[in-house]
Design an enzyme around this catalytic site. Structure first.
Site, PDB file in Angstrom:
ATOM      1  CG  HIS A   7      67.336  48.762 163.472  1.00 11.04           C
ATOM      2  ND1 HIS A   7      68.015  47.654 163.928  1.00 11.04           N
ATOM      3  CD2 HIS A   7      66.135  48.314 163.016  1.00 11.04           C
ATOM      4  CE1 HIS A   7      67.261  46.577 163.739  1.00 11.04           C
ATOM      5  NE2 HIS A   7      66.121  46.942 163.198  1.00 11.04           N
TER       6      HIS A   7
ATOM      7  CG  ASN B  84      58.175  46.392 164.258  1.00  9.30           C
ATOM      8  OD1 ASN B  84      58.447  46.905 165.346  1.00  9.30           O
ATOM      9  ND2 ASN B  84      59.073  45.732 163.534  1.00  9.30           N
TER      10      ASN B  84
ATOM     11  CG  ASP C 137      70.728  46.978 165.832  1.00 11.02           C
ATOM     12  OD1 ASP C 137      70.237  48.091 165.518  1.00 11.02           O
ATOM     13  OD2 ASP C 137      70.778  46.029 165.029  1.00 11.02           O
TER      14      ASP C 137
ATOM     15  CD  GLU D 136      63.066  44.986 163.783  1.00 12.57           C
ATOM     16  OE1 GLU D 136      63.980  45.396 163.060  1.00 12.57           O
ATOM     17  OE2 GLU D 136      61.942  44.650 163.351  1.00 12.57           O
TER      18      GLU D 136
ATOM     19  CD  GLU E 261      61.051  47.744 157.968  1.00 14.25           C
ATOM     20  OE1 GLU E 261      61.282  47.652 156.746  1.00 14.25           O
ATOM     21  OE2 GLU E 261      61.822  47.303 158.830  1.00 14.25           O
TER      22      GLU E 261
HETATM   23  O1  9MR Z   1      68.304  41.044 160.615  1.00 14.32           O
HETATM   24  C1  9MR Z   1      67.626  40.727 159.419  1.00 14.32           C
HETATM   25  C2  9MR Z   1      68.605  40.263 158.363  1.00 14.32           C
HETATM   26  O2  9MR Z   1      69.185  39.027 158.741  1.00 14.32           O
HETATM   27  C3  9MR Z   1      67.916  40.138 157.037  1.00 14.32           C
HETATM   28  O3  9MR Z   1      68.857  39.830 156.025  1.00 14.32           O
HETATM   29  C4  9MR Z   1      67.207  41.431 156.711  1.00 14.32           C
HETATM   30  C5  9MR Z   1      66.508  41.373 155.389  1.00 14.32           C
HETATM   31  O4  9MR Z   1      65.836  42.538 155.076  1.00 14.32           O
HETATM   32  O5  9MR Z   1      66.264  41.728 157.731  1.00 14.32           O
HETATM   33  C6  9MR Z   1      66.886  41.953 158.946  1.00 14.32           C
HETATM   34  O6  9MR Z   1      65.924  42.318 159.922  1.00 14.32           O
HETATM   35  C7  9MR Z   1      65.187  43.496 159.666  1.00 14.32           C
HETATM   36  C8  9MR Z   1      63.812  43.284 160.267  1.00 14.32           C
HETATM   37  O7  9MR Z   1      63.225  42.130 159.764  1.00 14.32           O
HETATM   38  C9  9MR Z   1      62.908  44.480 160.027  1.00 14.32           C
HETATM   39  N1  9MR Z   1      63.530  45.698 160.469  1.00 14.32           N
HETATM   40  C10 9MR Z   1      64.887  45.942 160.012  1.00 14.32           C
HETATM   41  C11 9MR Z   1      65.772  44.735 160.328  1.00 14.32           C
HETATM   42  C12 9MR Z   1      67.205  45.014 159.924  1.00 14.32           C
HETATM   43  O8  9MR Z   1      67.305  45.170 158.533  1.00 14.32           O
END
Ligand code: 9MR
Length: 567
Positions: free
Chosen positions: A241, A205, A272, A270, A164
């Site tokens: 997402h 990513n 969903d 990722e 990101e």
């Molecule tokens: O799914 C993850 C969640 O459990 C965490 O609290 C969160 C913290 O920022 O991160 C989520 O995963 C993220 C991923 O690491 C990077 N891309 C976005 C995902 C969803 O927020």
């Protein structure tokens, strides 16, 4: 009751009554084709299908473990490899959660993707407040330690090196990384990851880059530039997402194809598809269409390695915690019943020609051939195996001049770089191939190699470009050196030597070389991955340093004792 979108195939209800078997690795019984788990169909198409692992239920919830083991052949730890999990305070590393995911994956023949090394989020405060010099050192240490821990683990095959780094408008995100280190932190992170594991696939990513838009175009331009600069970016991850109320992104396949044309692997990392809750059959049908579209796009692009779903059950999803009133984003509901989106993914992967799970191993690879042998490392290459579906990778096994072989690493191609060897020592190597279903070939014949005594070899033709970048207002600087082999034959086991101006001091460890300083005399010895420079080839190495006022540059450079041209 939720009505499945398609009537022809009954929704599969998760089979969860096998708790007693869960302590042992799960064996997937060969199912009838139509009912085969996702991984069987994905393997038949040469793709991975993965999930993001939540270490809580993975440890102790039978239904979760059953589905995780039987439906997926790839896994990304959802949080366990993030900086706050692995290095919560400076130099104190904890790998319990990550090791748990890797062990489960190993027991169930799944490949692991490491997420993530350098990110603006879930990075502890102690990192964010560091000075530039200290932040560089922290990044170097973190990447070397985390990637290094799993470098020889055959299950861990790839990493999100940076995550990101863009804002939605395509500008680089003004994170503490960018603000403190400038944009070079991205290239540095990739080089450090390559130095820590010469064989892992290294990815960038991001989210909102699935279709063609300003952000994905900025990412495309960055990846193209990094690769032109020789930065080891192997792979691009599109998070995926999605939300049904915002529409399906346009040109997903075309976007994958333009990145693939740069020579990188692509993947959906990722996935969903959230909705405003509660679910109903109309929303479920739309969601299923989104999932199907993503799977079909990946299937249509050879360079797309596979798809990771960000979780699998609505019981454990980040969505409701972040988007109030939204959820139901995954393939199984909170009670582990499959949803229409499961059927959509399943049927998209099932092209109807999947008879039974693939049980045919790849052919035996050719005898490895060693090259670039130095006192501490070497390169191996071999004739590739073939497989009815596709070769997923190779295991490389090493032994001493006697004794038994053990796996020392994996490679996704028919070559491998080994490092950390002892000088004047005999080693033997064998390789075997794996396919996506986990079938392994017979071992190749062994090759026997003896490392050199050191000292290096090669031509006296070399060129050095040296740049020094002082840090404003401090006594720090960053020095970068591009070393080019201008000779007609390969340059191996090189040692670069030069004299730093008085008052300049290297701050260890530097990157992409082993740096030593004695007085003002500096030497740089290569790492395994850049120890051989082909004719015309170059490598970029560097270090941070401090000075007492002067930021002059060294004037003469030698490689293995012979002078280099300076540009
Ligand atoms: O799914 C993850 C969640 O459990 C965490 O609290 C969160 C913290 O920022 O991160 C989520 O995963 C993220 C991923 O690491 C990077 N891309 C976005 C995902 C969803 O927020």
């Amino acid at each position: 009751m939720i009505i499945p979108a398609r009537g022809a195939r009954p929704a599969r209800t998760a089979v969860i009554a096998v708790a007693a078997a869960l302590a042992a690795p799960l064996i997937v019984a060969p199912p009838a084709a139509a009912d085969a788990p996702l991984r069987v169909h994905a393997e038949a198409r040469g793709k991975f299908i993965g999930y993001a692992a939540n270490t809580g239920p993975l440890a102790n919830e039978a239904a979760y473990r059953t589905i995780a083991a039987s439906e997926f052949n790839q896994v990304t730890p959802e949080n366990a490899l993030k900086w706050e999990s692995t290095e919560p305070s400076d130099g104190n590393y904890t790998f319990a959660g990550a090791d748990q995911v890797v062990a489960f994956a190993t027991a169930n023949n799944q490949q692991v993707h490491g997420h993530t090394l350098v990110w603006h989020s879930q990075t502890p405060g102690w990192v964010q407040g560091l000075s530039a010099a200290a932040m560089r050192t922290a990044m170097q240490d973190h990447i070397a330690t985390v990637v290094g821990r799993y470098a020889s683990n055959p299950a861990v095959v790839s990493w999100d090196v940076v995550n990101e780094v863009f804002d939605d408008n395509g500008n680089l995100r003004t994170s503490f990384w960018l603000n403190t280190l400038g944009s070079s932190y991205i290239a540095d992170a990739f080089r450090l990851a390559r130095a820590a594991d010469s064989n892992a696939r290294l990815c960038i990513n991001d989210y909102n880059v699935e279709g063609i838009n300003a952000k994905s175009t900025a990412m495309y331009n960055l990846v193209r530039q990094l690769r032109a600069d020789g930065v080891p970016v192997d792979c691009v991850g599109f998070q995926g997402h999605l939300a049904i109320q915002y529409g399906f992104p346009s040109q997903v396949r075309e976007n994958m194809e333009r990145f693939a044309a740069l020579g990188v692997q692509v993947r959906v990392t990722e996935l969903d598809v959230r909705m405003q809750t509660p679910r109903d059959s109309t929303k479920d049908t739309t969601q299923a269409t989104y999932y199907r579209n993503v799977v079909q796009a990946c299937l249509a692009v050879t360079a797309c390695a596979g798809i990771t779903i960000w979780g699998f059950t609505d019981k454990y999803s980040w969505v409701p915690d972040v988007f109030s009133g939204e959820g139901a984003a995954l393939l199984w509901d909170a009670n582990y019943a499959t949803k229409p989106s499961y059927t959509a993914v399943h049927d998209a992967l099932d092209d109807g020609s999947t008879p039974v799970p693939d049980t045919t191993p790849p052919t035996t690879p050719g005898t490895p051939v060693a090259s670039g042998v130095t006192s501490s490392g070497l390169s191996l290459s071999w004739t590739a195996s073939t497989d009815a579906v596709g070769v997923a990778g190779y295991d490389v096994l090493r032994a001493g001049s006697s004794g038994s072989f053990a796996v020392v690493g994996t490679s996704s191609s028919a070559s491998f770089v080994d490092s950390g060897l002892a000088a004047s020592t005999t080693y033997r190597y064998q390789v075997r191939a794996r396919d996506a279903a986990g079938n392994t070939s017979a071992l190749s014949p062994a090759v026997t190699v003896t490392t050199t005594t050191g000292g290096g070899s090669g031509p006296s033709s070399c060129r050095v470009a040296y740049t020094i970048s002082p840090w404003g207002g401090t006594s720090g600087f960053t020095a970068g050196v591009v070393l080019t082999n201008t000779g007609a034959s390969a340059l191996s086991a090189w040692t670069l030597a030069f004299t730093l101006p008085a008052g300049q001091q290297i701050t260890p460890p530097g990157w992409s070389a082993t740096w030593t300083q004695s007085g003002q005399a500096v030497t740089a010895a290569p790492l395994s991955w850049n120890s051989t420079l082909a004719p015309g080839g170059s490598t970029t190495i560097g270090f941070n340093g401090s000075h007492t006022g002067g930021v002059g540059e060294p004037t003469t450079f030698t490689v293995n004792g012979a002078s280099c041209a300076v540009v």
